[in-house]
Design a protein around this motif. Structure first.
Motif, PDB file in Angstrom:
ATOM      1  N   MET A 270       0.518  -1.260  -0.165  1.00 23.74           N
ATOM      2  CA  MET A 270      -0.074  -0.118  -0.186  1.00 23.74           C
ATOM      3  C   MET A 270       0.866   1.151  -0.102  1.00 23.74           C
ATOM      4  SD  MET A 270      -3.387  -0.782   2.271  1.00 23.74           S
ATOM      5  CE  MET A 270      -2.822  -1.877   3.851  1.00 23.74           C
ATOM      6  N   MET A 271       2.039   1.202   0.794  1.00 21.85           N
ATOM      7  CA  MET A 271       3.013   2.441   0.805  1.00 21.85           C
ATOM      8  C   MET A 271       3.665   2.633  -0.577  1.00 21.85           C
ATOM      9  SD  MET A 271       4.380   2.589   4.651  1.00 21.85           S
ATOM     10  CE  MET A 271       5.105   0.875   4.715  1.00 21.85           C
ATOM     11  N   GLU A 272       3.904   1.483  -1.129  1.00 12.66           N
ATOM     12  CA  GLU A 272       4.680   1.471  -2.600  1.00 12.66           C
ATOM     13  C   GLU A 272       3.716   2.239  -3.631  1.00 12.66           C
ATOM     14  OE1 GLU A 272       7.061  -2.571  -2.449  1.00 12.66           O
ATOM     15  OE2 GLU A 272       5.519  -2.263  -3.954  1.00 12.66           O
ATOM     16  N   ASP A 273       2.390   1.733  -3.495  1.00 17.74           N
ATOM     17  CA  ASP A 273       1.479   2.333  -4.451  1.00 17.74           C
ATOM     18  C   ASP A 273      -0.011   2.439  -4.108  1.00 17.74           C
ATOM     19  OD1 ASP A 273      -0.008   3.005  -6.759  1.00 17.74           O
ATOM     20  OD2 ASP A 273       0.841   1.593  -8.046  1.00 17.74           O
ATOM     21  N   ALA A 274      -0.423   3.571  -4.079  1.00 18.19           N
ATOM     22  CA  ALA A 274      -2.030   3.870  -3.430  1.00 18.19           C
ATOM     23  C   ALA A 274      -2.905   2.792  -4.427  1.00 18.19           C
ATOM     24  CB  ALA A 274      -2.205   5.184  -3.455  1.00 18.19           C
TER      25      ALA A 274
END
Lengths: 254, 216
Positions: free
Chosen positions: B170-174
């Motif tokens: 989730m932090m990598e890509d919303a």
């Protein structure tokens, strides 16, 4: 003084050569209902009768070991059998009031014979007290001069219990007291026993596990003359330790 | 009378086992549908929801009638008591399967992240525990329940690891958020199913030994 109303130590009972109770050990605390259960012929009634030396009447019966009533061996030397029987009242399977005596006289007779009370007034009050204790007074108060034949089976049995209580025993022995009583009478007698255990130690023989589970605090399971298991009723019916007990309470003992 | 009850209890046990098998296959199929993005399979899980609810009711009714008519004691009573509790846990497992199947439909159109993280592996472990609890119930033996506490710890650890891994994505890509939140929720469902397996094991332990235990 022992904390136990009744205690047996390696109690053995034989009729002639046949041993029917094979070395039984248990302790019955005061003021509880102790149920002795087991199939027909396992020795329950014999064991019960040994507690007030009723077996003395049977010439074939031999008792060895000890049966202690409040710490005293009732089979010891110099024991007064009559005083033992006064301390231990017995109620049998078939309600046996004296048919030729009135309700009043049924209770009075033992008191008179043993010269336990003095004068009419004391006798009256003791009889009312006993009927009250046996939860029968309300039902017979206005007909104390009737004969027991006018009573139902359950009432007769409570009259017998009143007759026993009038002697102020410490222990009550009951041998299948509801075997010949209808369900309502059975309920009344069971309620009465629950009430009486506040003051008396009650030993109940029953061939009906459901009755033992309903009203006893402790239960002993007797099988072929041996005490297979005994303990708190809830434990015996929820989680018996012995396979035979398990099969008996579940109704699948062959 | 005792023999009649023994026969009825056999029947009751076999009903509970059937219900258990249904709950297990629902859970397996739901996870399989999620993994293979098979919406048809997911739909069949949804259809089976009513069947498991029906079994729950029927078994409860049967068990209560047995209590009313036969006044069971000892092992008979303990078996009925265990069955009555087990069917609730099995119903819950079936419902989680249904919830996972619903999510499987939602997530059927886009490829999964990292092969669905560790969800299929976690599901296998949970199914294994339910199966073993049911086997213990069937054979009235404790051996299959031996290391349930450790196995439950492993399930909890897997839940935590899926949780953390999902947060990383989730932090990598919303854009991953929707998917990953579903993964976390599913892992949570599986963790709950593992707890239910432990509760079933506790009831089976009671049935066999008469002793109450708590599996932590």
């Amino acid at each position: 003084m022992s904390n136990y109303a009744i205690e047996t130590r390696n109690l053995k009972i034989a009729y002639g050569k046949k041993e029917v109770i094979k070395g039984v050990n248990f302790k019955i605390p005061e003021k509880i209902v102790f149920a002795l259960m087991g199939p027909s012929g396992c020795g329950k009634s014999t064991l019960l009768r040994s507690f007030n030396r009723l077996l003395d009447l049977n010439k074939d019966a031999r008792v060895s070991g000890e049966a202690l009533l409040f710490g005293q061996n009732i089979y010891g030397e110099n024991v007064d059998v009559m005083s033992v029987r006064r301390e231990i009242g017995m109620v049998f399977q078939y309600p046996n009031p004296f048919p030729h005596l009135t309700i009043y006289e049924n209770i009075a007779i033992g008191l008179r014979l043993n010269k336990i009370v003095q004068g009419r007034e004391e006798l009256d009050s003791r009889i009312k007290w006993a009927l009250e204790k046996a939860s029968l007074l309300d039902e017979v108060e206005d007909r104390l001069d009737d004969y027991p034949s006018a009573l139902s089976g359950g009432q007769k049995q409570r009259l017998v219990i009143a007759r026993v209580l009038a002697m102020k025993p410490k222990v009550l022995l009951l041998d299948e007291p509801t075997a010949n009583v209808d369900p309502v009478g059975t309920k009344n007698i069971e309620n009465l026993l629950m009430e009486l255990k506040k003051e008396y130690t009650i030993v109940l023989v029953t061939h009906e596990p459901a009755q033992a589970s309903r009203i006893s605090d402790y239960v002993g399971f007797l099988y072929l003359g041996e005490l297979v298991e005994s303990g708190p009723t809830a434990r015996i019916f929820e989680n018996p330790k012995h396979e035979l007990t398990d099969r008996y309470v579940r109704g699948i003992l062959a | 009378m005792g023999e009649i009850l023994v026969g009825k209890i056999k029947e009751l046990k076999s009903d509970v086992l059937d219900m258990g098998k249904l709950a297990v296959t629902m859970l397996k199929d739901a996870v399989e549908a999620l993994k293979s993005q098979n919406t048809q399979l997911a739909e069949t899980v949804l259809d089976r929801k009513t069947e498991i609810a029906r079994m729950d009711e029927a078994i409860e009714e049967k068990a209560l009638r047995m209590i009313a008519l036969y006044h069971p004691v000892s092992r008979d009573m303990r078996t009925i008591a265990a069955a009555l509790k087990m069917i609730t846990y099995l119903t819950r497992i079936g419902r989680y399967a249904k919830d996972i199947a619903k999510t499987a439909v939602l997530l059927a159109n886009e490829p999964h992240l990292s092969k669905l993280v560790e969800i299929p592996y976690m599901a296998d472990k949970v199914v294994g525990m339910i199966d073993d609890a049911l086997t213990a119930f069937e054979n009235e033996e404790l051996a299959p329940l031996e290391n349930f506490a450790e196995r439950d710890d492993e399930i909890d650890a897997l839940y935590y690891s899926i949780f953390r891994e999902s947060i990383t994505y989730m932090m990598e890509d919303a854009k991953n958020i929707t998917k990953c939140i579903h993964y976390i929720i599913i892992a949570r469902y599986l963790e709950r199913c593992g707890d239910h397996a432990c509760k079933i094991a506790e009831k089976v332990h009671y049935m066999v030994t008469g002793e109450h235990i708590e599996i932590k």
